[in-house]
Write a protein that holds these residues in place. Structure first.
Motif, PDB file in Angstrom:
ATOM      1  N   LEU A  53      -3.432  11.125   6.387  1.00 14.22           N
ATOM      2  CA  LEU A  53      -2.794  10.073   5.579  1.00 14.22           C
ATOM      3  C   LEU A  53      -1.308   9.974   5.907  1.00 14.22           C
ATOM      4  O   LEU A  53      -0.725   8.894   5.869  1.00 14.22           O
ATOM      5  N   THR A  54      -0.697  11.114   6.245  1.00 13.88           N
ATOM      6  CA  THR A  54       0.710  11.082   6.660  1.00 13.88           C
ATOM      7  C   THR A  54       0.858  10.243   7.929  1.00 13.88           C
ATOM      8  O   THR A  54       1.725   9.365   8.013  1.00 13.88           O
ATOM      9  N   ALA A  55      -0.013  10.515   8.902  1.00 14.33           N
ATOM     10  CA  ALA A  55       0.042   9.743  10.154  1.00 14.33           C
ATOM     11  C   ALA A  55      -0.195   8.265   9.876  1.00 14.33           C
ATOM     12  O   ALA A  55       0.528   7.388  10.369  1.00 14.33           O
ATOM     13  N   ALA A  56      -1.202   7.989   9.044  1.00 17.39           N
ATOM     14  CA  ALA A  56      -1.529   6.589   8.730  1.00 17.39           C
ATOM     15  C   ALA A  56      -0.352   5.903   8.041  1.00 17.39           C
ATOM     16  O   ALA A  56      -0.066   4.727   8.292  1.00 17.39           O
ATOM     17  N   ALA A  57       0.344   6.646   7.193  1.00 11.95           N
ATOM     18  CA  ALA A  57       1.486   6.059   6.477  1.00 11.95           C
ATOM     19  C   ALA A  57       2.612   5.713   7.453  1.00 11.95           C
ATOM     20  O   ALA A  57       3.288   4.699   7.305  1.00 11.95           O
ATOM     21  N   LEU A  58       2.815   6.559   8.464  1.00 10.85           N
ATOM     22  CA  LEU A  58       3.862   6.275   9.451  1.00 10.85           C
ATOM     23  C   LEU A  58       3.518   5.041  10.258  1.00 10.85           C
ATOM     24  O   LEU A  58       4.370   4.228  10.602  1.00 10.85           O
ATOM     25  N   LEU A  59       2.222   4.909  10.551  1.00  9.06           N
ATOM     26  CA  LEU A  59       1.771   3.802  11.396  1.00  9.06           C
ATOM     27  C   LEU A  59       1.550   2.510  10.610  1.00  9.06           C
ATOM     28  O   LEU A  59       1.294   1.461  11.192  1.00  9.06           O
ATOM     29  N   GLY A  60       1.626   2.599   9.281  1.00 10.27           N
ATOM     30  CA  GLY A  60       1.330   1.419   8.463  1.00 10.27           C
ATOM     31  C   GLY A  60      -0.141   1.063   8.506  1.00 10.27           C
ATOM     32  O   GLY A  60      -0.515  -0.103   8.510  1.00 10.27           O
ATOM     33  N   LEU A  61      -0.992   2.097   8.564  1.00 10.45           N
ATOM     34  CA  LEU A  61      -2.437   1.868   8.667  1.00 10.45           C
ATOM     35  C   LEU A  61      -3.188   2.547   7.518  1.00 10.45           C
ATOM     36  O   LEU A  61      -4.214   3.173   7.721  1.00 10.45           O
ATOM     37  N   LEU A  62      -2.653   2.442   6.328  1.00 13.40           N
ATOM     38  CA  LEU A  62      -3.260   3.149   5.204  1.00 13.40           C
ATOM     39  C   LEU A  62      -4.570   2.504   4.774  1.00 13.40           C
ATOM     40  O   LEU A  62      -4.748   1.292   4.937  1.00 13.40           O
TER      41      LEU A  62
END
Ligand code: ATP
Ligand code: MG
Length: 325
Positions: A53-62
């Motif tokens: 979820l951290t990675a997704a949050a950085l990528l704007g892919l939540l």
């Protein structure tokens, strides 16, 4: 603590929550870290600790229903916390490369690799079809795939797992991103291929000067392939330290317990240690240290309120940390 000039990505107080769903606590909770050019940060934690979820949050892919709040999110000096969807797509396409555990989910099964790679390159570079094909050939060679022209004509299912991950890496670096996010990139691969892929990531990182966020649950790999380590537990940063210092002497009881769980040669006839209790699959919202219910050093104060973070270069979120070495 860190040299702000070399910081490629600055993340302060990143929180991911599911506000519409009662009972789902905060899976990423006020998380801060920095990525530096040419260096690797290992984000380490058990299943469900909030790594992806951290990675997704950085990528704007939540995922649907998730909400991100962040105090600072800066890439190469540019505020990227509030971007339009178009700019965010461009950011993902150009400035942030991504590699995931399952490359098949990111590759289109019905299209040849050449078409997928050239399309991805042309999208933001404006290159001609011929130039894009040349670029794809060069990149496959750079990720140690010989006979590039032949493989550009093949479909994803015709490749081995290791080769697919090499192709994903080639696609991730096609625009020379500033950062590479690798979420468990080798978990599905055998140990020899795993080493090849991680060495390859290191090589690409040096060649392109990328900062890498290496997400793994494997502390032994983190020891070998990272410069800094961040231990995540129930969405909280429990320990954050230069990798060498961390392995000389972790200060959080959870980190110590994690290290004691790693099997070592010569200890194989003894029962492996384990941490009592389970990591919260869905962390309960408690005001105190999330590890307190499983911690041998916990006192009533640990449950009442979140402890202050201690240390400068080697940080620990703990009221009763282990002695520094
Ligand atoms: N779409 C979603 N809806 C509700 N909760 C979610 C969703 N995605 C993740 N979560 C919850 O958020 C927490 C963190 O999930 P995340 O996928 O980031 O864990 P992880 O550290 O990557 O684990 P793993 O090592 O298994 O990949 C988990 O408790 C998970 O149940
Ligand atoms: Mg994950």
């Amino acid at each position: 603590m860190r040299d702000a000039v070399s910081e490629v990505l600055t993340v302060e107080d990143l929180t991911v929550s599911f506000p519409g769903r009662a009972g789902i606590p905060t899976p990423v909770n006020h998380l801060s870290f920095a990525l530096e050019a040419g260096k690797t940060l290992a984000l380490v934690g058990e299943s469900g600790s909030g790594k992806s979820l951290t990675a997704a949050a950085l990528l704007g892919l939540l995922p649907e229903g998730a909400q991100r709040t962040v105090r600072t999110l800066r890439l190469a000096g540019r505020d990227i916390a509030t971007l339009s969807e178009k700019d965010r797509r461009r950011l993902r396409g150009c400035d942030m490369g991504m590699v995931f555990q399952n490359p098949l989910s990111a590759l289109n099964p019905s299209r040849r690799l050449g078409a997928q790679m050239t399309e991805s390159y042309r999208l933001y570079s404006g290159a001609s079809a011929t130039a894009a094909r040349k670029q794809a050939r060069e990149l496959l060679t750079a990720v140690d795939i010989p006979d590039a022209e032949k493989w550009l004509e093949s479909y994803p299912h015709q490749l081995s797992g290791g080769m697919r991950q090499r192709v994903m890496l080639a696609m991730a670096v096609i625009h020379r991103p500033k950062i590479l996010i690798a979420d468990e990139p080798t978990t599905a691969l055998d140990v020899l291929v795993q080493t090849q892929i991680l060495n390859l990531i290191q090589r690409l990182q040096k060649t392109y000067g990328m900062a890498t966020l290496f997400i793994t649950h494997n502390l032994a790999l983190a020891a070998q392939y990272s410069d800094t380590i961040l231990v995540l537990y129930a969405g909280r940063r429990l320990e954050y330290a230069p990798t060498a210092r961390f392995f000389q002497g972790p200060r959080h009881p959870y980190s110590r317990a994690l290290l004691d769980c790693i099997p070592t040669l010569g200890r194989h006839r003894r029962a492996l240690l384990e941490i009592s209790g389970n990591a919260p699959a869905r962390p309960t919202e408690s005001p105190g240290c999330p590890f307190a219910p499983r911690c041998e050093r916990a006192t009533p104060e640990c449950v009442r309120a979140l402890p202050p973070e201690q240390g400068d270069i080697h940080r620990t979120l703990c009221l009763h940390p282990l002695e520094p070495v």
